[in-house]
Write an enzyme that holds these catalytic residues in place. Structure first.
Site, mmCIF file in Angstrom:
data_model
loop_
_atom_site.group_PDB
_atom_site.id
_atom_site.type_symbol
_atom_site.label_atom_id
_atom_site.label_comp_id
_atom_site.label_asym_id
_atom_site.label_seq_id
_atom_site.Cartn_x
_atom_site.Cartn_y
_atom_site.Cartn_z
ATOM 1 N N ASP B 238 -34.489 -15.475 -17.187
ATOM 2 C CA ASP B 238 -33.316 -16.339 -17.057
ATOM 3 C C ASP B 238 -33.787 -17.742 -17.439
ATOM 4 O O ASP B 238 -34.486 -18.400 -16.667
ATOM 5 C CB ASP B 238 -32.827 -16.267 -15.600
ATOM 6 C CG ASP B 238 -31.626 -17.148 -15.341
ATOM 7 O OD1 ASP B 238 -31.385 -18.089 -16.123
ATOM 8 O OD2 ASP B 238 -30.933 -16.921 -14.347
ATOM 9 N N ILE B 240 -31.977 -20.509 -18.225
ATOM 10 C CA ILE B 240 -30.837 -21.420 -18.294
ATOM 11 C C ILE B 240 -31.191 -22.881 -18.077
ATOM 12 O O ILE B 240 -30.372 -23.752 -18.327
ATOM 13 C CB ILE B 240 -29.711 -21.017 -17.321
ATOM 14 C CG1 ILE B 240 -30.134 -21.216 -15.870
ATOM 15 C CG2 ILE B 240 -29.241 -19.607 -17.567
ATOM 16 C CD1 ILE B 240 -28.950 -21.100 -14.919
ATOM 17 N N LYS B 279 -26.267 -25.686 -17.381
ATOM 18 C CA LYS B 279 -27.258 -26.656 -16.895
ATOM 19 C C LYS B 279 -27.723 -27.559 -18.032
ATOM 20 O O LYS B 279 -27.763 -28.777 -17.893
ATOM 21 C CB LYS B 279 -28.474 -25.932 -16.293
ATOM 22 C CG LYS B 279 -28.087 -24.821 -15.344
ATOM 23 C CD LYS B 279 -27.404 -25.314 -14.095
ATOM 24 C CE LYS B 279 -26.971 -24.152 -13.224
ATOM 25 N NZ LYS B 279 -26.266 -24.574 -12.013
#
Lengths: 532, 486
Positions: B238, B240, B279
């Site tokens: 992940d 992000i 983000k």
């Protein structure tokens, strides 16, 4: 026992003599020598090597060895060597060996495997859509292209929306409170309150204000597809079932929820309206099969037939649901696209006026159809059941509506005059196209069920199919696609029990195109008449 | 009526009734406190400051400026309206080709151009939340498990487990080595799972890490990749927070490691990346989640699943334009990193001034505060008490380490990128006051210290009651937030 390795290697050597070598030990098994172990090892090993042979002769990508499924746990005790990752290219044997699924070291999930099997991609829906998109008809640039009649999208009234946008965009862009932080930051996953108010208002307009929908009973989702799935997750456990009147347009409700869909056949003799007797029969059959039915999912107006549920049928349905203590999910995404003479009756109206338990009724809505905005992904779940509402609010975090789109729609749907005008004019255009299209078919001798809503007509081409079964229907579909170059949806894709019915969408056509479509269908009719 | 009777709940699915959504856990109390009394510099200057939401608001001005200069990108403008019909009607789950190209390019840019991404492998999902759930649906069945280095993002418990039925097995990381992931810990977690007869399908990690704010070095990534490859399990990264890296060491993506000579023999079909713009670009409201897999079958499956979480074409169209503006992207990334670095330094220095240390981090929108010295005892009960004091007295919504499955009490994640400079100052001053009070309390003898603590608690009792009432009453906040968002 010690003989078994030799026997298996003998089998794998191939050639004509291997046949004899196989038969002899099998005879031994039959006569009791070798026992159960050999009796299971040998056929399984044979089967395995056959699969290996098939696989090697198929064109497979080198990276796909991880896509192959393990033999299922129920069968794997006979093949200990195979399941321990020996590096052999494993064949996609899940469907053949173990319908239950995989265990051991299967690389991807069962759900992913079902997609790999490509059963979905070879369905008429997909094939037709693909062909039409690769060779799309255009009146000027590609007059011999495939005319798309398989996509239930409404392009008839998009200009009205664009017109609104053009008139309002400059005023809207000046709005002071629309700062970047209002659009970009985290907002409630179940939708902005203003949009709920706006969608509730739109829904009320779509049903001609026969119901007043309350925004507090609404949860917004990224389209009607996730809305239906979310409700399924909420109302049924894996292995439970929903009853769905057929024909129905297949939705992906089963896939991740593990819920079974049990079709309840509707017949042309009844104009494809739902019979409570059929519902009851299906319910009892499910019970016998050990399936727990959790609810009924209806589409109203229905897809693919385009008929509407009468008040009486809705009462009877609710009676039935009350008796069986199950839910009713009403997919009303075409409520605003009803154009028939009779009024559209939302199930919300029934529970408002009658003494039915509101807690068991849930409505799915969306703007993909009624407002021609499928790209924007706006759906809604409407329910008076507070427990369901609370859960659905939490589940919608996985599919929320993009905030800029929410703001655009708040503006658009708050314009009551626009909404009213749009719904009215859209209905007029739908009505007109429907009658032109249906009369065109009638002239060719093709009758349609009376539709009162939706973007399509449900045509009876059973006289034109060579054999009165699914095969004959698919053969005609193929003819229509490849000879007439029109993509229609065959009834079998919609689980229709009577062969020969086709769904033809007319909302991506202009009026001029209708005659082109009819001409092409006529060509196919003539070919078939001359050959029969 | 059958439904309205006491067994109303029995008519819902097990999933609907169980508590796996986690929203009734005590960790949401901070959110509830914020919802009931949100800080506003003018209207509610004594309200609770939201420091539990990992949102990047530092570069809104850049985005706003770009929007003003590029009206064509939005279909809601006179210049852009021509595209309206095509955009509004497009519902192909492949997504707009220009959108996928723009995302692939952006992913390359945020990794310094060191890897290339194939637009045909870019699959949409409903935010990072949807993307994480989708990848798990594709890779694992109900009852399977994924290893996850802990401390980890608390919403994983819901997002990866609730509808999928998949279990999470934490790989414990310790403060003694700065919470780094050790091969020993990974092996231990895996072997324990094997012993308990739990089928491990993969390992999921967040890099840069949430809640730690650290990035994984190349060697750790390589050994993790070797481990998963050896055991034939999936590796989901992940990523992000990629573009929130503001300091050295440089970010290393798993995509780079796959290309490396030492590890390029590894099976690419087992590697998957989850990405988002929530983000990196500060656009969580847009709901942009991306699943990028090196496995064709997974791409195929995830794409079909994306019907459950497609991104609005209006948003796709807009982002295709914005992310294709190379000059803007380059400037944005540089400026964002700069501002994050500045804010991080300012905040952590402010904490240091009062003796609060944070884990050294080079990324993320938060820092991992070490409040162990402020604990009465080294227990989780103590941590929860301290947390309640921070919410109710200091009036800051921070997230306790136990909500991230941290095995050592006393750590807290505090977000600093979702507010302006003035609010940061107010937050720091509140912390200074609180620590000052605590310190003066600590300086007296042990007995008095206990009494001081009790006094503090007594002072809280009124607000505590208010807080209790807000817990007991139905959650009807004016700004219904989905709690515990990153």
């Amino acid at each position: 026992m010690t003989n078994s390795p030799t026997k298996t290697t003998t089998i794998s050597s191939g050639g004509a003599t291997s046949a004899m070598r196989v038969i002899v030990p099998l005879q031994g098994v039959v006569q009791g020598r070798g026992g159960l172990f050999l009796g299971s090892v040998i056929p399984c090993a044979l089967f395995y090597f056959w699969q290996l042979y098939l696989k090697r002769n198929r064109n497979r990508r080198p990276s796909s060895n991880n896509n192959n499924a393990e033999s299922g746990s129920s069968g794997s005790t006979h093949l200990p060597d195979v399941s321990s990752g020996s590096g052999l290219q494993r064949v996609h044997s899940r469907i053949l060996l173990s319908p239950k699924g995989t265990s051991g070291q299967s690389q991807v999930s069962v759900r992913a495997n079902s997609v790999i099997s490509k059963q979905i991609d070879s369905s008429p829906c997909f094939v037709g859509l693909n062909k039409a998109s690769q060779d799309p008809y255009d009146e000027f640039s590609n007059p011999d292209g495939v005319i798309q009649l398989g996509l239930d999208e409404n392009k008839l009234s998009l200009d009205l929306v664009q017109e609104w946008l053009a008139e309002n965009v400059s005023r809207w862009m000046m709005a002071e409170d629309l700062s970047i932080s209002g659009i970009a930051t985290y907002q409630p996953f179940d939708g902005l309150l203003e949009l709920k108010v706006a969608v509730a208002g739109f829904m009320s307009q779509a049903v001609d204000n026969s119901v007043s929908f309350s925004p507090s009973q609404m949860v917004l989702t990224g389209g009607a597809t996730p809305a239906l799935e979310i409700l399924s997750f909420c109302l049924a456990d894996p292995g439970n079932a929903f009853l769905v009147p057929s024909p129905y347009y297949p939705e992906d409700v089963k896939w991740r929820t593990g819920v079974e869909i049990i079709p309840v056949p509707c017949r042309s003799a009844d104009n494809f309206s739902l019979s409570i007797d059929a519902l009851d029969r299906a319910f009892n059959q499910a019970k016998k099969r050990g399936l727990k039915v959790r609810g009924v999912i209806i589409s109203n107006p229905s897809n693919p037939v385009g008929n509407m549920f009468s008040r009486e049928t809705l009462y009877n349905l609710l009676d039935f649901a009350t008796e069986k203590n199950i839910h009713v999910i009403s997919n009303e995404i075409l409520a605003g696209s009803s154009y028939g003479g009779e009024e559209f009756v939302s199930i919300a109206e029934i529970i408002d006026s009658e003494d039915f338990d509101r807690n068991r009724v849930h409505i799915v809505y969306g703007l993909s159809k009624d407002l021609s905005l499928p790209g924007f992904r706006v759906g809604a779940i409407y329910t008076c059941n507070e427990n369901v509402l609370a859960v659905v609010k939490k589940l919608t975090r996985f599919s929320s509506i993009s905030v800029p789109t929410q703001h655009l729609l708040i503006q658009m749907l708050s314009d009551a005059k626009f909404v009213q005008q749009f719904i009215k004019r859209n209905r007029e255009r739908l009505r007109r196209m429907y009658s032109l299209f249906v009369s065109g078919l009638k002239q060719l001798g093709i009758e349609c069920t009376k539709s009162s809503g939706g973007f399509y007509c449900w045509a009876d081409m059973s006289r034109l199919i060579r054999s009165y079964n699914e095969k004959g229907e698919i053969e005609l579909w193929d003819n229509l696609l490849n000879v007439a170059k029109i993509n229609a949806t065959p009834g079998s894709s919609c689980h229709c029990v009577e062969p020969g019915w086709f769904r033809l969408c007319f909302t991506t056509l202009s009026e001029k195109d209708i005659s082109t479509v009819m001409r092409r269908i006529q060509k196919v009719l003539e070919t078939r008449k001359s050959l029969s | 009526m059958g439904f309205e009777s006491a067994n109303n709940n029995s008519i819902l699915s097990k999933l609907a009734i169980n508590e796996e959504h986690g929203e009734n856990s005590p960790y949401f109390d901070g959110w509830k406190a914020y919802d009931n009394d949100p800080f506003h510099p003018l209207k509610h200057p004594n309200g609770v400051i939201q420091m539990g939401l990992a949102e990047n608001q530092l570069c809104f001005d850049l985005t706003e400026e770009w929007i003003k200069k590029n009206p064509k990108a939005s279909i809601c403008s006179t210049e852009g309206i021509k595209s309206f019909k095509a955009i509004a009607n497009f519902q192909d789950y492949h997504g707009l080709p220009e959108f996928r190209r723009a995302i692939a390019k952006f992913m390359e840019k945020t990794r310094g151009g060191r890897v290339t991404f194939d637009p045909d492998r870019v699959v949409m999902a409903g935010g990072a939340t949807g993307a994480n759930e989708t990848i798990i649906f594709c890779l694992a069945d109900s009852g399977d498990a994924f290893l996850v280095p802990s401390p980890y993002y608390s919403a994983f418990n819901r997002d990866l487990r609730w509808r999928t039925g998949v279990e999470l097995i934490p790989i414990h990381c310790e403060s003694c080595n700065n919470f780094q992931i050790t091969t020993k810990a990974v092996k231990e977690a895996y072997e324990n799972a094997q012993k308990a007869n739990i089928k491990v399908k993969g390992l999921i990690l967040t890099n840069p890490s949430n809640p730690l704010g650290t990035t994984l070095d190349e060697d750790t990534l390589k050994s993790l990749l070797n481990f998963t490859n050896q055991h034939n399990i999936h590796l989901v990264c992940d990523e992000i927070y990629t573009a929130t890296v503001f300091d050295t060491p440089q970010f290393v993506s798993i995509a780079e490691v796959l290309n490396d000579n030492e590890t390029n023999y590894c099976n690419k079909d087992l590697v998957h990346i989850v990405y988002s713009l929530s983000k990196d670009m500060g656009l969580p409201g847009f709901r942009i989640g991306i699943v990028y897999s090196f496995n064709d079958a997974v791409v195929n499956c995830a794409r079909k699943m994306s019907s459950f979480g497609l991104i609005s074409t209006q948003t796709q169209h807009f982002l295709a334009a914005m992310l294709s503006d190379e000059k803007f992207v380059a400037n944005y990334l540089a400026e964002s990193a700069k501002r994050l670095a500045k804010r991080h330094k300012y905040f952590t220095n402010g904490l240091l001034e009062v003796g609060i240390k944070c884990l050294k981090s080079n990324a993320g929108l938060f820092c991992w505060m070490d409040l162990r010295p402020l604990l009465r005892e080294s227990t989780f009960d103590s941590e929860m008490s301290l947390w309640r004091v921070i919410i109710n007295e200091v009036k800051l919504n921070v997230s306790p380490g136990s909500s991230f499955d941290c095995q050592e009490p006393g750590f807290f994640r505090v977000c600093f990128a979702n507010m302006d400079d003035e609010t940061v100052d107010i937050a720091l001053s509140r912390i200074r006051r609180f620590v000052g009070v605590k310190r003066s309390g600590d300086e007296s003898n042990a007995v008095e210290k206990k009494q001081q603590w009790k006094k503090n608690n007594l002072r809280l009792s009124f607000s505590k009651r208010m807080y209790d009432e807000s817990v007991l009453s139905p959650l009807s906040s004016p700004i219904p937030h989905s709690p515990q968002v990153r």
